[in-house]
Design an enzyme around this catalytic site. Structure first.
Site, PDB file in Angstrom:
ATOM      1  N   HIS A 156       0.850  -1.184   0.000  1.00 36.45           N
ATOM      2  CA  HIS A 156       0.000   0.000   0.000  1.00 36.45           C
ATOM      3  C   HIS A 156       0.889   1.238   0.000  1.00 36.45           C
ATOM      4  O   HIS A 156       1.998   1.227   0.556  1.00 36.45           O
ATOM      5  CB  HIS A 156      -0.876   0.056   1.265  1.00 36.45           C
ATOM      6  N   CYS A 256      -2.182   2.662   9.153  1.00 36.68           N
ATOM      7  CA  CYS A 256      -3.168   1.639   8.777  1.00 36.68           C
ATOM      8  C   CYS A 256      -4.343   1.617   9.756  1.00 36.68           C
ATOM      9  O   CYS A 256      -5.479   1.360   9.357  1.00 36.68           O
ATOM     10  CB  CYS A 256      -2.524   0.259   8.739  1.00 36.68           C
TER      11      CYS A 256
END
Length: 263
Positions: A156, A256
């Site tokens: 990511h 996250c």
């Protein structure tokens, strides 16, 4: 944020996850609570979404969407294990007064979408599709810069880039990043757009040290990212280390676990 009441690693969708290794849900909750308390102590307004049984990765709320000006672009996950999270977050957005745009393209929210000043940086290569970047531009009417991730450790964008200056209208907003995460064209783009960026070592980035939250001065980072901590202090920031080693077993860190709500 989402309390990790159901956290475990029961499948593998990124290189960090090893289902054969034991996880400790109580420890994950303890570490998450320290992060929550850190945010509250810094004066942040923290809202919680209820954890849903059977969705162990829901703690990684950054992936649940992307919000600017009260408009929430929902997530459409690449893997079926996380697909139910998309509707859950969109329902939460709607219930909390956000205008919800349901995605047509695969994207994993702030995992791959970062706001840097007036510009949006958008990642592709492992999860979010490049077509979602055009969708973003159409929704928000902002410049969207596509960046291609090539190292599976940094699956990511928020594992490879840290946004240091969070104000939306800050033309001089800066970042930190690890060059090894990107293809050649993306590295050239970052060098051009952010010539004063902090270049972080693979050692620090490799423990998700870049997966961080900043208010423009205080930056919450992985406790073990000591090199990055030193670099931040040298630039005048105040890094605050938090241990999320248990949640790292699922491939997540500070960012996250944190979805930013921009009204």
């Amino acid at each position: 944020m989402c309390r990790p009441e159901h956290f475990t690693v029961s499948y593998r969708i990124n290189p960090w996850m090893h289902p054969q290794d034991p996880t400790n849900t109580a420890k994950a909750i303890e570490q998450w609570t320290t992060l929550y308390d850190t945010f509250v102590g810094l004066g942040h307004d923290v809202h919680l979404i209820d954890p849903l049984e059977g969705l162990p990765d829901m703690v990684y709320t950054a992936n649940g969407g992307f919000i600017i000006g009260g408009i929430a672009y929902g997530a459409r996950f690449a893997y079926p294990q996380r697909s139910p999270e998309g509707p859950a977050f969109m329902h939460w957005f709607a219930d909390n007064g956000f205008e919800v745009v349901e995605p047509e393209r695969v994207n994993e929210g702030e995992g791959d979408i970062l706001l840097v000043g007036p510009r949006i940086l958008a990642g592709t290569g492992f999860r979010s599709t490049v077509e979602s970047h055009a969708e973003l531009a159409g929704i928000y009417g902002r410049e969207v810069v596509s960046l291609t991730l090539v190292d599976p450790r940094f699956y990511h964008l928020d594992t490879a880039i840290s946004v240091l200056d969070p104000l939306e209208d800050d033309e001089n907003a800066n970042i930190a990043y690890v060059p090894a995460a990107f293809d050649d064209a993306s590295r050239r783009t970052l060098e051009t757009l952010y010539p004063d960026a902090i270049i972080v070592s693979e050692e620090d980035a490799g423990i998700l040290g870049l997966n961080s939250i900043s208010d423009g001065y205080n930056i919450v980072i992985a406790k073990r990212a000591v090199g990055f901590e030193k670099q931040l202090r040298e630039r005048g920031y105040n890094p605050i280390g938090v241990d999320l080693s248990e949640l790292l077993l699922g491939g997540g860190g500070v960012k996250c676990c944190t979805l930013e709500l921009r009204r």
